[in-house]
Design an enzyme around this catalytic site. Structure first.
Site, PDB file in Angstrom:
ATOM      1  N   GLU A 191       4.640  -0.306 -11.373  1.00  0.00           N
ATOM      2  CA  GLU A 191       6.019  -0.524 -10.955  1.00  0.00           C
ATOM      3  C   GLU A 191       6.943   0.574 -11.501  1.00  0.00           C
ATOM      4  O   GLU A 191       8.137   0.358 -11.710  1.00  0.00           O
ATOM      5  CB  GLU A 191       6.539  -1.906 -11.406  1.00  0.00           C
ATOM      6  CG  GLU A 191       5.644  -3.080 -11.063  1.00  0.00           C
ATOM      7  CD  GLU A 191       5.765  -3.496  -9.611  1.00  0.00           C
ATOM      8  OE1 GLU A 191       5.795  -2.605  -8.761  1.00  0.00           O
ATOM      9  OE2 GLU A 191       5.825  -4.695  -9.338  1.00  0.00           O
ATOM     10  N   THR A 205       6.334   4.083 -14.248  1.00  0.00           N
ATOM     11  CA  THR A 205       6.035   4.267 -15.668  1.00  0.00           C
ATOM     12  C   THR A 205       7.303   4.203 -16.516  1.00  0.00           C
ATOM     13  O   THR A 205       8.420   4.306 -16.010  1.00  0.00           O
ATOM     14  CB  THR A 205       5.367   5.629 -15.913  1.00  0.00           C
ATOM     15  OG1 THR A 205       6.314   6.656 -15.579  1.00  0.00           O
ATOM     16  CG2 THR A 205       4.109   5.802 -15.067  1.00  0.00           C
ATOM     17  N   SER A 206       7.114   4.071 -17.821  1.00  0.00           N
ATOM     18  CA  SER A 206       8.268   4.081 -18.725  1.00  0.00           C
ATOM     19  C   SER A 206       9.077   5.368 -18.574  1.00  0.00           C
ATOM     20  O   SER A 206      10.316   5.363 -18.666  1.00  0.00           O
ATOM     21  CB  SER A 206       7.809   3.922 -20.176  1.00  0.00           C
ATOM     22  OG  SER A 206       7.334   2.615 -20.409  1.00  0.00           O
ATOM     23  N   ALA A 263       0.838  -1.204   0.000  1.00  0.00           N
ATOM     24  CA  ALA A 263       0.000   0.000   0.000  1.00  0.00           C
ATOM     25  C   ALA A 263       0.870   1.249   0.000  1.00  0.00           C
ATOM     26  O   ALA A 263       1.116   1.863   1.046  1.00  0.00           O
ATOM     27  CB  ALA A 263      -0.958  -0.009   1.198  1.00  0.00           C
ATOM     28  N   LEU A 264       1.315   1.632  -1.184  1.00  0.00           N
ATOM     29  CA  LEU A 264       2.167   2.806  -1.360  1.00  0.00           C
ATOM     30  C   LEU A 264       1.449   3.916  -2.115  1.00  0.00           C
ATOM     31  O   LEU A 264       1.384   5.054  -1.657  1.00  0.00           O
ATOM     32  CB  LEU A 264       3.447   2.401  -2.095  1.00  0.00           C
ATOM     33  CG  LEU A 264       4.420   3.529  -2.468  1.00  0.00           C
ATOM     34  CD1 LEU A 264       5.003   4.172  -1.212  1.00  0.00           C
ATOM     35  CD2 LEU A 264       5.542   3.004  -3.363  1.00  0.00           C
ATOM     36  N   HIS A 315      -3.558 -10.505 -37.343  1.00  0.00           N
ATOM     37  CA  HIS A 315      -4.877 -11.150 -37.250  1.00  0.00           C
ATOM     38  C   HIS A 315      -5.954 -10.386 -38.022  1.00  0.00           C
ATOM     39  O   HIS A 315      -7.022 -10.945 -38.295  1.00  0.00           O
ATOM     40  CB  HIS A 315      -5.311 -11.281 -35.791  1.00  0.00           C
ATOM     41  CG  HIS A 315      -4.729 -12.469 -35.072  1.00  0.00           C
ATOM     42  ND1 HIS A 315      -3.392 -12.599 -34.785  1.00  0.00           N
ATOM     43  CD2 HIS A 315      -5.332 -13.589 -34.588  1.00  0.00           C
ATOM     44  CE1 HIS A 315      -3.193 -13.739 -34.144  1.00  0.00           C
ATOM     45  NE2 HIS A 315      -4.344 -14.363 -34.015  1.00  0.00           N
ATOM     46  N   GLY A 316      -5.696  -9.120 -38.332  1.00  0.00           N
ATOM     47  CA  GLY A 316      -6.682  -8.321 -39.059  1.00  0.00           C
ATOM     48  C   GLY A 316      -7.941  -8.122 -38.229  1.00  0.00           C
ATOM     49  O   GLY A 316      -7.874  -7.913 -37.017  1.00  0.00           O
ATOM     50  N   GLY A 317      -9.092  -8.205 -38.875  1.00  0.00           N
ATOM     51  CA  GLY A 317     -10.362  -8.006 -38.173  1.00  0.00           C
ATOM     52  C   GLY A 317     -10.555  -8.982 -37.033  1.00  0.00           C
ATOM     53  O   GLY A 317     -11.152  -8.634 -36.005  1.00  0.00           O
TER      54      GLY A 317
END
Length: 385
Positions: A364, A366-367, A121-122, A339-341
């Site tokens: 954890e 952010t970038s 819990a931070l 995969h398309g649609g």
């Protein structure tokens, strides 16, 4: 662990994930809950304590071993790993890095068995990327501490038994120096929770807000005892570094699944009388994904070795988490494209994974936070002037 024993662990986890969990992914997605029998199976396999030392009832994996396990767990929905992720990771690591011997003896065996679920819990509504700005406070009152505040997006909190609560214990100290950590049983009067959050992805992994209204805990619940007073910020950073490396490995496990799904679809789907795998533009997408996967996997393994030998416990985890969380997002995007649609339809694995992996670039650290850590590691004082 003996290499042959660890190989057996990986084989058992791989079979469990692919034979028992993967067939139930749609059920987990629909119900937003991991079935009870899968939870119990994870306990029986020791997964609630894989990172906890053997003397405390866990398996005691090294970081190099842990990342291999995380990559196996990444083959399926991340909500499975989330069940026991906090016990081994950010919450359990609080006790491993900052707990007193008495606290470790009392809590770690119960975490390792799954008897107890712990949460970290931070984060607060106004303290996310900069935890030093948290406002939850703890005030000493005789033989107790009284804690007041609110936490947000706390993983596993809805069914946690104990919280590792970070609170300000010295309001006059510099922001990062006046924070301590407390063991707060969720049964304590004054602890309450919101409904669990409705998220974009990672259904089955529950987060919620935690409210602490004058929660009184004994003085011995200060993590680390009196020596742990005002050391909460340092403890948090150490726990997050461990978690970043684990998350990086999880991302590469999910990358492996995405590459598998992409290749399977490309070799079976036909357009213009040919499998789409024969088209070079599709081949280019596959090649980029395979390259990202191999690069990320190699980075994770190298960073884990450096973590274990103590040569790098800061920059390495950040570089791995940054690259791998971004890479798995790219791989997921390409998987949907191939995969398309079909890739845009619910019930297709790559559509779900596309939503699931988006969170890894946020939690954890952010970038952008990882970029800051990496740059400061390289530039030193010049980055702060």
């Amino acid at each position: 662990m003996d290499p042959s024993d660890f190989a057996d662990v990986l084989t058992s986890v791989r079979e469990f994930v692919r034979e028992q969990v993967v067939p139930r992914e749609d059920e987990i997605e629909e119900t937003d809950e991991v079935p009870a029998e899968l939870r119990e199976a994870c306990k029986a396999m020791g997964l609630y304590g894989f990172a906890i030392p053997e003397e405390h009832g866990g398996i005691g994996l090294s970081m190099a071993e842990e990342v291999e396990l995380a990559m196996e767990l990444g083959w399926t929905t991340p909500s499975l790993r989330s069940l026991f992720g906090t016990n081994n990771g950010i919450a359990g690591q609080v006790l491993l890095t900052g707990g007193s011997p008495e606290q470790q003896a009392e809590w770690l065996p119960r975490l390792a068995s799954g008897e107890v679920v712990a949460s970290f819990a931070l984060t607060e509504p106004d303290a996310g990327s900069d935890p030093s700005s948290l406002t939850t406070k703890a005030v000493r009152d005789g033989d107790s501490w009284v804690i007041s505040g609110a936490k947000r997006w706390i993983t596993n909190a809805p069914f946690a038994d104990v919280l590792m609560v970070f609170a300000r214990t010295d309001p006059d100290a510099a922001p990062a120096r006046g924070i301590s950590t407390f063991l707060v049983p969720t049964s304590s009067p004054g602890v309450s929770f919101s409904e669990h959050d409705a998220k974009m992805g990672q259904r089955g992994s529950w987060t919620c807000e935690v409210y602490l209204d004058d929660v009184r805990v004994p003085a011995e619940n200060l993590v680390g005892g009196e020596e742990g007073l005002h050391r909460g910020y340092v403890t948090a950073l150490k726990c997050l570094a461990h978690g970043r490396l684990h998350i990086a490995a999880l991302c590469m496990g999910m990358a492996a699944r995405l590459v598998h799904e992409t290749v399977e679809f490309a070799t079976q789907r036909e357009q213009g009388g040919h499998a789409i795998a024969t088209y070079q533009l599709v081949q280019g997408l596959v090649a980029d994904s395979v390259t990202d996967w191999h690069a990320g996997r190699a980075l994770v393994r190298e960073a884990a070795k450096a973590y274990d030998d103590g040569s790098d416990k800061v920059t390495g985890p950040s570089t791995a988490k940054y690259f791998c969380s971004e890479a798995v997002g790219r791989i997921a995007d390409r998987a949907v494209q191939v995969h398309g649609g079909s890739g845009y339809m619910r019930g297709v694995p790559v559509e779900r994974i596309y939503r699931d992996v988006r969170l890894f670039r946020i939690y954890e650290g952010t970038s952008q936070i990882q970029q800051v850590i990496i740059a400061r590691g390289a530039l030193g004082k010049a980055a702060r002037s």
